[in-house]
Design an enzyme around this catalytic site. Sequence first.
Site, PDB file in Angstrom:
ATOM      1  N   SER A 163     -75.370  -5.529 -20.363  1.00 54.13           N
ATOM      2  CA  SER A 163     -74.420  -6.143 -19.373  1.00 54.13           C
ATOM      3  C   SER A 163     -73.036  -6.879 -20.295  1.00 54.13           C
ATOM      4  O   SER A 163     -73.524  -7.849 -20.971  1.00 54.13           O
ATOM      5  CB  SER A 163     -74.741  -7.134 -18.503  1.00 54.13           C
ATOM      6  OG  SER A 163     -74.031  -7.860 -17.786  1.00 54.13           O
TER       7      SER A 163
ATOM      8  N   SER B  94     -71.271  -9.022 -18.729  1.00 53.05           N
ATOM      9  CA  SER B  94     -70.832 -10.173 -17.895  1.00 53.05           C
ATOM     10  C   SER B  94     -70.940 -11.447 -18.718  1.00 53.05           C
ATOM     11  O   SER B  94     -69.944 -12.351 -18.618  1.00 53.05           O
ATOM     12  CB  SER B  94     -71.745 -10.211 -16.733  1.00 53.05           C
ATOM     13  OG  SER B  94     -71.486  -9.278 -15.812  1.00 53.05           O
TER      14      SER B  94
ATOM     15  N   LYS C 184     -78.866  -5.324  -5.318  1.00 57.22           N
ATOM     16  CA  LYS C 184     -77.674  -6.104  -4.604  1.00 57.22           C
ATOM     17  C   LYS C 184     -77.950  -6.130  -3.061  1.00 57.22           C
ATOM     18  O   LYS C 184     -77.511  -6.865  -2.368  1.00 57.22           O
ATOM     19  CB  LYS C 184     -76.452  -5.015  -4.627  1.00 57.22           C
ATOM     20  CG  LYS C 184     -75.914  -5.470  -5.862  1.00 57.22           C
ATOM     21  CD  LYS C 184     -74.488  -4.441  -6.197  1.00 57.22           C
ATOM     22  CE  LYS C 184     -73.824  -4.899  -7.499  1.00 57.22           C
ATOM     23  NZ  LYS C 184     -72.425  -3.952  -7.640  1.00 57.22           N
TER      24      LYS C 184
ATOM     25  N   GLY D  16     -74.489   1.627  -3.155  1.00 59.56           N
ATOM     26  CA  GLY D  16     -73.990   0.120  -2.811  1.00 59.56           C
ATOM     27  C   GLY D  16     -72.715   0.005  -3.225  1.00 59.56           C
ATOM     28  O   GLY D  16     -71.608  -0.800  -2.581  1.00 59.56           O
TER      29      GLY D  16
ATOM     30  N   ASN E 152     -70.128  12.462  -0.206  1.00 61.91           N
ATOM     31  CA  ASN E 152     -70.975  12.109  -0.810  1.00 61.91           C
ATOM     32  C   ASN E 152     -71.767  13.418  -1.044  1.00 61.91           C
ATOM     33  O   ASN E 152     -71.808  14.530  -0.178  1.00 61.91           O
ATOM     34  CB  ASN E 152     -71.937  10.949  -0.324  1.00 61.91           C
ATOM     35  CG  ASN E 152     -72.846  10.602  -1.155  1.00 61.91           C
ATOM     36  OD1 ASN E 152     -72.404  10.208  -2.314  1.00 61.91           O
ATOM     37  ND2 ASN E 152     -74.140  10.201  -0.579  1.00 61.91           N
ATOM     38  N   ARG E 153     -72.669  13.570  -2.071  1.00 64.46           N
ATOM     39  CA  ARG E 153     -73.568  14.509  -2.497  1.00 64.46           C
ATOM     40  C   ARG E 153     -74.405  14.823  -1.382  1.00 64.46           C
ATOM     41  O   ARG E 153     -74.651  16.012  -0.817  1.00 64.46           O
ATOM     42  CB  ARG E 153     -74.395  14.092  -3.856  1.00 64.46           C
ATOM     43  CG  ARG E 153     -75.227  15.324  -4.232  1.00 64.46           C
ATOM     44  CD  ARG E 153     -75.752  15.052  -5.476  1.00 64.46           C
ATOM     45  NE  ARG E 153     -76.706  13.700  -5.549  1.00 64.46           N
ATOM     46  CZ  ARG E 153     -77.370  13.143  -6.404  1.00 64.46           C
ATOM     47  NH1 ARG E 153     -77.246  13.825  -7.513  1.00 64.46           N
ATOM     48  NH2 ARG E 153     -77.970  12.143  -6.404  1.00 64.46           N
TER      49      ARG E 153
ATOM     50  N   MET F 259     -65.397   4.428 -11.581  1.00 62.34           N
ATOM     51  CA  MET F 259     -65.983   3.208 -11.558  1.00 62.34           C
ATOM     52  C   MET F 259     -66.857   2.754 -12.912  1.00 62.34           C
ATOM     53  O   MET F 259     -67.189   1.773 -13.299  1.00 62.34           O
ATOM     54  CB  MET F 259     -66.908   2.601 -10.210  1.00 62.34           C
ATOM     55  CG  MET F 259     -66.187   2.483  -9.266  1.00 62.34           C
ATOM     56  SD  MET F 259     -67.188   1.821  -7.913  1.00 62.34           S
ATOM     57  CE  MET F 259     -66.201   1.604  -6.598  1.00 62.34           C
TER      58      MET F 259
ATOM     59  N   TYR G 112     -67.758   3.056 -16.989  1.00 63.87           N
ATOM     60  CA  TYR G 112     -66.877   2.657 -18.211  1.00 63.87           C
ATOM     61  C   TYR G 112     -67.749   2.919 -19.392  1.00 63.87           C
ATOM     62  O   TYR G 112     -69.019   2.865 -19.401  1.00 63.87           O
ATOM     63  CB  TYR G 112     -66.123   1.377 -17.900  1.00 63.87           C
ATOM     64  CG  TYR G 112     -67.149   0.263 -17.699  1.00 63.87           C
ATOM     65  CD1 TYR G 112     -67.492  -0.193 -16.488  1.00 63.87           C
ATOM     66  CD2 TYR G 112     -67.992  -0.265 -18.903  1.00 63.87           C
ATOM     67  CE1 TYR G 112     -68.446  -1.100 -16.311  1.00 63.87           C
ATOM     68  CE2 TYR G 112     -69.162  -1.216 -18.523  1.00 63.87           C
ATOM     69  CZ  TYR G 112     -69.327  -1.681 -17.288  1.00 63.87           C
ATOM     70  OH  TYR G 112     -70.389  -2.505 -16.951  1.00 63.87           O
TER      71      TYR G 112
END
Length: 276
Positions: free
Chosen positions: A14, A16, A65, A128, A149-150, A214, A216
């Site tokens: 992460s 963050s 989440k 999510g 979506n798949r 989304m 990276y």
Amino acid sequence: MIQLAVFGEPIRHSLSPQIHQQFAEQAGLRIDYRRILTPPEQLTKNFQRFVKEGGVGANITLPLKELALTLADELDPLVQQTGALNTLRQVGNKWLGSNTDGVGLVKDLQRFCGPLTGMRVLLIGAGGAARGVAPPLVAAGIEHLHVVNRTPERAEQLVRSIFQASEPVSAGALTSMPNPHFDIVINATASGLQQERPPISERVLRGKPLCYDMVYGDKATAFMQWATGHGCKVQDGLGMLIGQAAESFRLWTGVTPDTSSVMALLRRQNGLWSAP
Ligand code: NAP
């Protein structure tokens, strides 16, 4: 010292802590932002220990989440609508749950496209991340959002459970696109982590939309490479990550950080992909 943490599994990679440390230095604040490896069955126990040790703010990432809703005393309207949160903050003796992913994405898209008013957006994915960003995209004034979506039933369920029939949103399968003209195409699937791309038709690239993944990493994802090959501008999800972090930081401290300097630093320090 402000005690903060991110909970998730895996969590080792992460970014963050690095992002929030930069924000804190800008704001002249002292923070201790930790990564706490947390499988779902340990979420309550780990969070309680963090609170006991003085924790006042937390980020929640995969796969927690939805489960993290149980930690909050109050949920903001977006979390009530989507059923997913990524930020918890202590106010008095209560914990409030928010979702800043959508703010992060919308601000990043606005950097490239300006106001999103009137744009047609294709959102690929119904997990999510897609749930969290769909309402802020519509609230940003886009003309239409099409979710694919798949597993198409999940896209239909997302739209049915979040939006009113009168809102400009539709859902379908990856392979059938009734009106393939889009200004922005967002890959909100985890396919990039598997070096794959969602099998959508190249017809959706006809109008040369901005193609945003989304995910990276150190190189362009398969989706980004495919879109570049068809002459489209592409962007990875680092700006969204930093944008959602900035919004969490604002909720915790009241300070809105500058994200552009942090973005350049992170790309450089971590050898991340940069637009050519
Ligand atoms: P999730 O809840 O597990 O959902 C995964 C989604 O990806 C589902 O729609 C799934 O489709 C689809 N998918 C997985 N593999 C696929 C493949 N090979 N081909 C086509 N579709 C595939 O995950 P999430 O929380 O939504 O996260 C999705 C991605 O966004 C992750 O890679 C995550 O790292 C990234 N993300 C980035 C940020 C950021 O700040 N940049 C924030 C949040 C998430 P099915 O429903 O058919 O299984």
